[in-house]
Design an enzyme around this catalytic site. Structure first.
Site, mmCIF file in Angstrom:
data_model
loop_
_atom_site.group_PDB
_atom_site.id
_atom_site.type_symbol
_atom_site.label_atom_id
_atom_site.label_comp_id
_atom_site.label_asym_id
_atom_site.label_seq_id
_atom_site.Cartn_x
_atom_site.Cartn_y
_atom_site.Cartn_z
ATOM 1 N N GLY A 79 -13.449 -1.321 2.620
ATOM 2 C CA GLY A 79 -12.571 -1.245 1.452
ATOM 3 C C GLY A 79 -11.229 -1.912 1.646
ATOM 4 O O GLY A 79 -10.292 -1.672 0.884
ATOM 5 N N GLY A 104 0.840 -1.192 0.000
ATOM 6 C CA GLY A 104 0.000 0.000 0.000
ATOM 7 C C GLY A 104 0.874 1.241 0.000
ATOM 8 O O GLY A 104 1.742 1.410 -0.855
ATOM 9 N N LYS A 122 3.345 -10.929 -2.987
ATOM 10 C CA LYS A 122 4.112 -9.774 -2.517
ATOM 11 C C LYS A 122 5.486 -10.209 -2.020
ATOM 12 O O LYS A 122 6.495 -9.536 -2.276
ATOM 13 C CB LYS A 122 3.341 -9.054 -1.410
ATOM 14 C CG LYS A 122 2.045 -8.411 -1.879
ATOM 15 C CD LYS A 122 1.234 -7.874 -0.707
ATOM 16 C CE LYS A 122 -0.080 -7.272 -1.173
ATOM 17 N NZ LYS A 122 -0.939 -6.840 -0.043
#
Length: 582
Positions: free
Chosen positions: A433, A381, A451
């Site tokens: 979300g 993120g 990742k």
């Protein structure tokens, strides 16, 4: 000088209103991505200081009472910037002048800073990427609020940088110091690339506080004057004076095709819209033309004239940049590859794509001085994981990486510890979300595994053979998680990789972590990463790893980096035509 810390000062010419906070966030994020911790010094929003002076002078003649009221302007802008950083996934904290131990003496409205609790700031920089400090404000020996004179935020920034041995960059509405006012065309003003303190005192008082310049000169302190987002700046030091060979950056809006307008895509679109000087959105590709797409918090809705259901518009429409947020392998892989072959830049957060078989075709576009493919948002993120791992691998080598990489799983595990059942916790994550409509890849550990593969590639090189074992959180119950918590431990899904005996091994699995473990402190959708470098250095990162705004900020970080790379190449006259190899 400590190269790992930078002091950025944002004046009211930059932060004119609350609507300008995203520009400061972009600049702060730029520095964090580059591996630096940031102290952001802020002035009040434009006009607020004058307004507050007028208000307080109407009711009191006490200079200290006036100072206390006027200081509220910087406190307001500072707390709002810190809150906005946190909302965008950046680990930030507001530190007021009293906490920072910023002491000054002299006249209440023209005081001179004399001391600072530098160790306090260093301690908090270990826990946070950014500290936001109000400029212009200090306290005297009696604890009363005092001010550092008009333009005093410049002095605050330089004083902090001097005491922290940090780099200092004063951000203004111009890209450096000019011989005369560059806004007056008839002046034909030239920008200084380098400027002595002495000359700056003669001509720079228009944009730099003279007292701040005198402080820098008396302490032999160099600093930069620049504009937000620019590669250009003026270095102010002992000199000699040098006129810049590149006076301005030639900035033309970049034509953008946005693939996807879901949770993240809508956030990216909001960022693009607020900078019409940089971006022109020419097409938005969606799956359903009739689906409502309104972002109430930003009061925007994509016009239907921009919408298309044909993903190949990313290749056929005249454009410079494609931002891919649709996810998955197909048609994303074919579209991204074709766009790159056409010489278009691509920014994506699609870790499934980058970790897949498509990487063999895409890898060559992610290297070189001006890579066309950027994917920093694919991991962490808003947390600059890949950038940090890559930099450490280059400078010192990487021994091991441990991380909380999936915000969905961490959110659910936190809820399970509170005895909330699995399905309810998942529903809450989706409502906020933090989870996809189909969360399968998150829950079985596949998202974290992808990742981790990208991290291992950045840490140990493309050629390394990667052995990976994966187990997610499916089947974990609230009773199991709460029992772990009662034992003083935290249940976390940890991804870890290391090089051992010529092999790179990795695993994604549940761990019961003690409270003393850095990773155990990850709450809700937060990601945390701990990197052990070859020289023994341990680097820790934390921030929000899921959600609209953290991911959108990371995507925009890649976009701005692409723009800056292009401007550097243009300034150096090294722009090469894109090679089309279809």
């Amino acid at each position: 000088m400590n190269p790992s810390i930078v002091v950025l000062k944002f004046g009211s010419s930059v932060l004119q209103t609350e609507a300008d906070l995203p520009q400061a966030i972009d600049e702060i994020y730029r520095e964090w991505r580059a591996g630096r911790r940031v102290i952001a010094v802020v002035s009040a929003f434009a006009g607020v200081t004058d307004q507050r002076f007028a208000q307080t002078r109407a009711v009191t003649n006490d200079l200290h009472e006036q100072a206390a009221w006027v200081a509220g302007g910087e406190e307001e802008s500072g707390t709002k910037l810190a809150a906005a950083l946190i909302a965008n996934g950046v680990s930030a904290r507001y530190v007021d002048a009293r906490e920072a131990g910023l002491r000054a003496h002299g006249e209440p409205h023209e005081s001179t800073p004399v001391s600072l609790n530098a160790s306090y700031l260093h301690d908090h920089l270990r826990d946070h990427a950014v500290l936001v400090v109000p400029g212009f404000i200090a306290h005297d020996i009696q604890g009363r609020t005092v001010l550092l004179g008009r333009g005093g935020s410049d002095l605050t920034a330089l004083f902090l940088a001097k005491n922290l041995e940090a780099r200092c960059r004063l951000l203004k509405d111009v890209d450096g110091v000019y011989e005369s006012d560059p806004a007056v065309v008839e002046n034909h003003a030239q920008r200084f690339n380098r400027l002595s303190w002495r000359t700056a005192l003669e001509i720079g008082g228009r944009i730099i506080q003279p007292r701040a310049l005198q402080f820098a000169q008396s302490h032999g302190q160099s600093f930069e004057v620049a504009c937000v987002g620019s590669n250009l700046s003026t270095l102010v030091d002992h000199g000699p004076d040098e006129i810049a060979t590149v006076l301005h950056e030639n900035i033309q809006p970049v034509r953008v095709v946005l693939l996807g307008l879901g949770t993240v895509g809508l956030g990216v679109y909001a960022h693009l819209l607020r900078r019409p000087d940089l971006f022109q959105v020419v097409r938005i590709v969606v799956r359903d033309l009739d689906k409502p797409r309104r972002l109430d918090e930003a009061n925007l809705e994509a016009p239907k004239s921009l919408l298309s259901i044909d993903p190949w518009d990313a290749v056929t429409q005249p454009a410079d940049l494609v931002i891919e947020t649709i996810g998955g392998l197909e048609p994303a892989g074919e579209i991204v590859h074709a766009a790159l072959l056409r010489g278009r830049a691509v920014v994506t957060a699609n870790k499934a794509l980058i970790a897949s078989r498509w990487w063999e075709k895409l890898a060559r576009f992610a290297t070189g001085k001006q890579p066309l493919l950027k994917f920093g948002a694919a991991v962490g993120g808003a947390v600059p994981v890949l950038e940090t791992v890559s930099a450490l691998a280059h400078h010192a080598g990487v021994v091991q990486v441990r991380a909380i990489l999936n915000g969905t799983c961490n959110f659910i595990l936190d809820a399970l510890e509170q005895r909330i059942d699995f399905d309810t916790a998942l529903a809450h994550a989706q409502a906020n979300g933090f989870a996809e409509a189909d969360p399968h890849d998150d829950l079985v550990g596949l998202d974290a595994a992808r990742k981790l593969e990208l991290i291992a590639r950045a840490a140990f090189g493309e050629a390394s053979h990667f052995e990976l074992n994966v187990r997610g959180i499916v089947g974990v119950t609230a009773s199991q998680a709460s029992l772990v918590r009662e034992e003083g431990l935290s249940l976390k899904l940890v991804g870890a990789c290391e090089r051992s005996e010529g092999h790179v091994r990795g695993a994604v699995k549940l761990h019961e972590l003690p409270a003393s473990d850095f990773l155990a402190g990850a709450r809700a959708e937060q990601n945390r990463v701990e990197i052990v470098a070859g020289n023994g250095q341990i680097v820790r990162l934390a921030g929000k790893g899921a959600g609209r705004w953290p991911t959108a900020l990371s995507i925009l970080g890649d976009v701005h980096e692409y723009l800056r790379d292009g401007r550097i190449a243009a300034a150096d006259e090294q722009v090469q035509p894109a090679v089309v190899n279809a």
